[in-house]
Design a protein around this motif. Sequence first.
Motif, mmCIF file in Angstrom:
data_model
loop_
_atom_site.group_PDB
_atom_site.id
_atom_site.type_symbol
_atom_site.label_atom_id
_atom_site.label_comp_id
_atom_site.label_asym_id
_atom_site.label_seq_id
_atom_site.Cartn_x
_atom_site.Cartn_y
_atom_site.Cartn_z
ATOM 1 N N GLY A 276 -46.067 75.545 -54.894
ATOM 2 C CA GLY A 276 -46.644 74.706 -55.941
ATOM 3 C C GLY A 276 -46.150 75.122 -57.301
ATOM 4 N N PRO A 277 -46.753 74.594 -58.372
ATOM 5 C CA PRO A 277 -46.301 74.904 -59.718
ATOM 6 C C PRO A 277 -46.647 76.337 -60.129
ATOM 7 C CG PRO A 277 -48.222 73.513 -59.796
ATOM 8 C CD PRO A 277 -47.825 73.593 -58.361
ATOM 9 N N PRO A 278 -45.992 76.858 -61.154
ATOM 10 C CA PRO A 278 -46.083 78.281 -61.480
ATOM 11 C C PRO A 278 -47.480 78.798 -61.768
ATOM 12 C CG PRO A 278 -44.209 77.301 -62.592
ATOM 13 C CD PRO A 278 -44.980 76.162 -61.981
ATOM 14 N N GLU A 279 -48.402 77.946 -62.257
ATOM 15 C CA GLU A 279 -49.724 78.430 -62.624
ATOM 16 C C GLU A 279 -50.708 78.509 -61.458
ATOM 17 O OE1 GLU A 279 -49.452 74.010 -63.855
ATOM 18 O OE2 GLU A 279 -48.160 75.772 -63.720
ATOM 19 N N CYS A 280 -50.282 78.203 -60.257
ATOM 20 C CA CYS A 280 -51.178 78.105 -59.103
ATOM 21 C C CYS A 280 -52.032 79.349 -58.835
ATOM 22 C CB CYS A 280 -50.381 77.758 -57.855
ATOM 23 S SG CYS A 280 -51.355 77.581 -56.352
ATOM 24 N N PRO A 281 -51.467 80.546 -58.826
ATOM 25 C CA PRO A 281 -52.297 81.714 -58.494
ATOM 26 C C PRO A 281 -53.406 82.001 -59.500
ATOM 27 C CG PRO A 281 -49.989 82.203 -58.151
ATOM 28 C CD PRO A 281 -50.038 80.892 -58.895
ATOM 29 N N ASP A 282 -53.350 81.355 -60.666
ATOM 30 C CA ASP A 282 -54.355 81.610 -61.693
ATOM 31 C C ASP A 282 -55.343 80.467 -61.862
ATOM 32 O OD1 ASP A 282 -53.039 84.024 -62.357
ATOM 33 O OD2 ASP A 282 -51.592 82.906 -63.565
ATOM 34 N N ARG A 283 -55.165 79.365 -61.139
ATOM 35 C CA ARG A 283 -55.995 78.186 -61.349
ATOM 36 C C ARG A 283 -57.026 78.040 -60.240
ATOM 37 N NH1 ARG A 283 -53.999 75.187 -65.768
ATOM 38 N NH2 ARG A 283 -52.721 76.691 -66.889
ATOM 39 N N PRO A 284 -58.307 77.842 -60.602
ATOM 40 C CA PRO A 284 -59.378 77.871 -59.604
ATOM 41 C C PRO A 284 -59.327 76.768 -58.565
ATOM 42 C CG PRO A 284 -60.216 77.160 -61.744
ATOM 43 C CD PRO A 284 -58.827 77.664 -61.971
ATOM 44 N N PHE A 285 -58.583 75.695 -58.825
ATOM 45 C CA PHE A 285 -58.511 74.624 -57.837
ATOM 46 C C PHE A 285 -57.210 74.681 -57.046
ATOM 47 C CE2 PHE A 285 -61.592 73.224 -60.929
ATOM 48 C CZ PHE A 285 -62.644 72.889 -60.101
ATOM 49 N N CYS A 286 -56.499 75.798 -57.182
ATOM 50 C CA CYS A 286 -55.290 75.980 -56.380
ATOM 51 C C CYS A 286 -55.456 77.234 -55.514
ATOM 52 C CB CYS A 286 -54.056 76.026 -57.275
ATOM 53 S SG CYS A 286 -52.548 75.702 -56.335
ATOM 54 N N GLU A 287 -54.574 78.224 -55.639
ATOM 55 C CA GLU A 287 -54.622 79.364 -54.718
ATOM 56 C C GLU A 287 -55.976 80.082 -54.718
ATOM 57 O OE1 GLU A 287 -52.173 83.448 -53.579
ATOM 58 O OE2 GLU A 287 -51.372 82.079 -55.093
ATOM 59 N N PRO A 288 -56.558 80.414 -55.885
ATOM 60 C CA PRO A 288 -57.872 81.084 -55.837
ATOM 61 C C PRO A 288 -58.947 80.232 -55.168
ATOM 62 C CG PRO A 288 -56.867 81.357 -57.997
ATOM 63 C CD PRO A 288 -56.034 80.334 -57.258
ATOM 64 N N GLY A 289 -58.912 78.912 -55.409
ATOM 65 C CA GLY A 289 -59.896 78.035 -54.782
ATOM 66 C C GLY A 289 -59.712 77.926 -53.288
ATOM 67 N N LEU A 290 -58.457 77.883 -52.840
ATOM 68 C CA LEU A 290 -58.196 77.840 -51.402
ATOM 69 C C LEU A 290 -58.722 79.097 -50.714
ATOM 70 C CD1 LEU A 290 -54.558 76.413 -51.404
ATOM 71 C CD2 LEU A 290 -56.618 75.236 -50.609
ATOM 72 N N LYS A 291 -58.599 80.213 -51.396
ATOM 73 C CA LYS A 291 -59.086 81.472 -50.818
ATOM 74 C C LYS A 291 -60.615 81.553 -50.862
ATOM 75 C CE LYS A 291 -54.931 84.169 -51.902
ATOM 76 N NZ LYS A 291 -54.380 85.257 -52.744
ATOM 77 N N LYS A 292 -61.194 81.190 -52.001
ATOM 78 C CA LYS A 292 -62.641 81.314 -52.161
ATOM 79 C C LYS A 292 -63.407 80.295 -51.326
ATOM 80 C CE LYS A 292 -66.305 81.327 -55.661
ATOM 81 N NZ LYS A 292 -66.616 81.221 -57.114
ATOM 82 N N THR A 293 -62.954 79.034 -51.369
ATOM 83 C CA THR A 293 -63.688 77.961 -50.686
ATOM 84 C C THR A 293 -63.399 77.929 -49.191
ATOM 85 O OG1 THR A 293 -63.671 76.628 -52.701
ATOM 86 C CG2 THR A 293 -64.076 75.456 -50.628
ATOM 87 N N TYR A 294 -62.132 78.138 -48.831
ATOM 88 C CA TYR A 294 -61.737 78.006 -47.416
ATOM 89 C C TYR A 294 -61.388 79.335 -46.751
ATOM 90 C CZ TYR A 294 -61.581 72.969 -48.089
ATOM 91 O OH TYR A 294 -61.919 71.661 -48.335
ATOM 92 N N HIS A 295 -61.295 80.412 -47.528
ATOM 93 C CA HIS A 295 -60.883 81.717 -46.994
ATOM 94 C C HIS A 295 -59.509 81.643 -46.336
ATOM 95 C CE1 HIS A 295 -64.895 82.880 -47.998
ATOM 96 N NE2 HIS A 295 -65.446 82.126 -47.061
ATOM 97 N N LEU A 296 -58.629 80.847 -46.933
ATOM 98 C CA LEU A 296 -57.273 80.758 -46.397
ATOM 99 C C LEU A 296 -56.549 82.093 -46.582
ATOM 100 C CD1 LEU A 296 -55.782 77.293 -47.456
ATOM 101 C CD2 LEU A 296 -56.238 78.103 -45.151
ATOM 102 N N GLN A 297 -55.818 82.484 -45.559
ATOM 103 C CA GLN A 297 -55.039 83.714 -45.621
ATOM 104 C C GLN A 297 -53.630 83.369 -46.127
ATOM 105 O OE1 GLN A 297 -52.842 86.547 -42.635
ATOM 106 N NE2 GLN A 297 -54.980 86.440 -42.053
ATOM 107 N N ILE A 298 -53.477 83.387 -47.437
ATOM 108 C CA ILE A 298 -52.188 83.101 -48.072
ATOM 109 C C ILE A 298 -51.524 84.434 -48.367
ATOM 110 C CG2 ILE A 298 -51.042 82.099 -50.089
ATOM 111 C CD1 ILE A 298 -53.516 80.186 -50.260
ATOM 112 N N THR A 299 -50.364 84.655 -47.777
ATOM 113 C CA THR A 299 -49.693 85.942 -47.934
ATOM 114 C C THR A 299 -48.485 85.884 -48.846
ATOM 115 O OG1 THR A 299 -48.440 85.505 -45.912
ATOM 116 C CG2 THR A 299 -50.450 86.792 -45.690
ATOM 117 N N ASP A 300 -48.071 84.685 -49.222
ATOM 118 C CA ASP A 300 -46.923 84.572 -50.124
ATOM 119 C C ASP A 300 -47.016 83.255 -50.875
ATOM 120 O OD1 ASP A 300 -44.647 85.305 -51.440
ATOM 121 O OD2 ASP A 300 -43.278 84.858 -49.797
ATOM 122 N N PHE A 301 -46.507 83.231 -52.094
ATOM 123 C CA PHE A 301 -46.474 82.028 -52.904
ATOM 124 C C PHE A 301 -45.067 81.810 -53.446
ATOM 125 C CE2 PHE A 301 -47.812 78.608 -55.449
ATOM 126 C CZ PHE A 301 -47.118 78.692 -56.651
#
Length: 334
Positions: A276-301
Motif C-alpha cells: 500500500g501507500p507509504p503512510e500505511c504502518p502509521d495510519r489507524p485504518f491501514c496496517e495498525p487497524g488490520l492488526k488491532k481489529t482483525y489481529h492479522l499477522q502481517i510480517t512485511d510491508f
Amino acid sequence: MRARRSTLAAVAAGVLLLTSACGQAGSSGGSTSTSTSSAAALTTCAPVAGDKLVVLEDDKGLQTVDNIVPAINSKAIAGDSTIIPLLDAVSATLDTKTLIGLNKSVDVDRQTSTQVAKAFLAAKGLAAQDSVGNGKKIVVGAANFSESATLAAIYAGVLKSAGYDATTQTIGARDTYEPPLEQGKLTIVPEYAGTLTEFLNKKENGADAKPLASSDLDATMKELTTLGTKVGLSFGTPAAAQDVNSFAVTTAFADKYKVKTLSELATTCGGLVLGGPPECPDRPFCEPGLKKTYHLQITDFTSLDAGGPLTKTAIKEGKVALGLVFSSDAALAG
C-alpha cells in the motif's frame, strides 16, 4: 483514499477516510495483538499471482462508510417535491458492483461519462414519467475524476427527463466545489457520506474536532444531515454503492486459502505481506487497524501507492498477498 479523491478532501486530508490509506517501507508485523502461540500456529500464506482481484469483506467495520449520496442546495429545491425522489430512484439502483461496472465502462472501455450515463438510465428505466421541471435550471457539479463525472451525468440525465434544464460542471476538489454548492451556484453534487461528514465537521468545528463519521451508515448520515442543515445543504437517500478503502487479494489466493472476509484471513493465514501507500504502518485504518481489529499477522510491508497501479500490479504478480485498493475500482470488474 485514492489520489483522485484525496484532492477532493483537502481539508479532510488527515481525517478518517484519508487515514485509511497506508504505509512505510520496511515495516514488520512484530507488534500484533495476536499471541505468539496462536500466530505460530497459523499457516504462512504466500502471495498467489493471478489476473483477477477480489476485495475481502471488512466484516468488523474497520473502515468508515463512504456511500454515494446526492448533496443538494436546500434553497434550490425549496418547494420542489420532484428532485429528491428522482435522485433517490437513482440511488436505489446503485450498488458497489454496479458502480464498478460504470467505472469500467469509462476507465477501461473508454466510453465518455455522458455515453455511460445515457445507457445506464435507459437500462434501469429511470426516465421520469412526467415532465414537471418546466425548464428550471439545475447545475450538477462534479469533482475532477471519472466516477464523479459519471454520477453527475446520471443525475443530470434523470432530471432532464423530467423537464429540468440540467447541465453538469466539473469543478475540481471538494474545497473548491463545496462553497458554490452552499451558495447555490451549484445545485447538486454526487458526494461520499463519510468524507463529506468529516469535511463539514472540520469546517464547522475546527481541525481537531472529534470524528463524526463511522462504520455505521445511519449514524453517519444523521451527523451529516445535522451538519448540512447548518450550511444550507440537504441530502437524498444514500446508495448502497461505496467508494471506500478496501483490502484485496487475487481470486487465486482467495480460492487457495478459502477466505472471503478479513476475519477469515486472520484465522487462516500468517506471514502476510501487505502492500500500500507509504503512510500505511502509521495510519489507524491501514496496517495498525488490520492488526488491532482483525489481529492479522502481517510480517512485511511493501511501500507502493494508494490503491493505484503499483499496488494492483504487485498483488496480481504475487509480490504482496494483500493490498489496499478502492471498492469501486474498475479493476475489480468480473
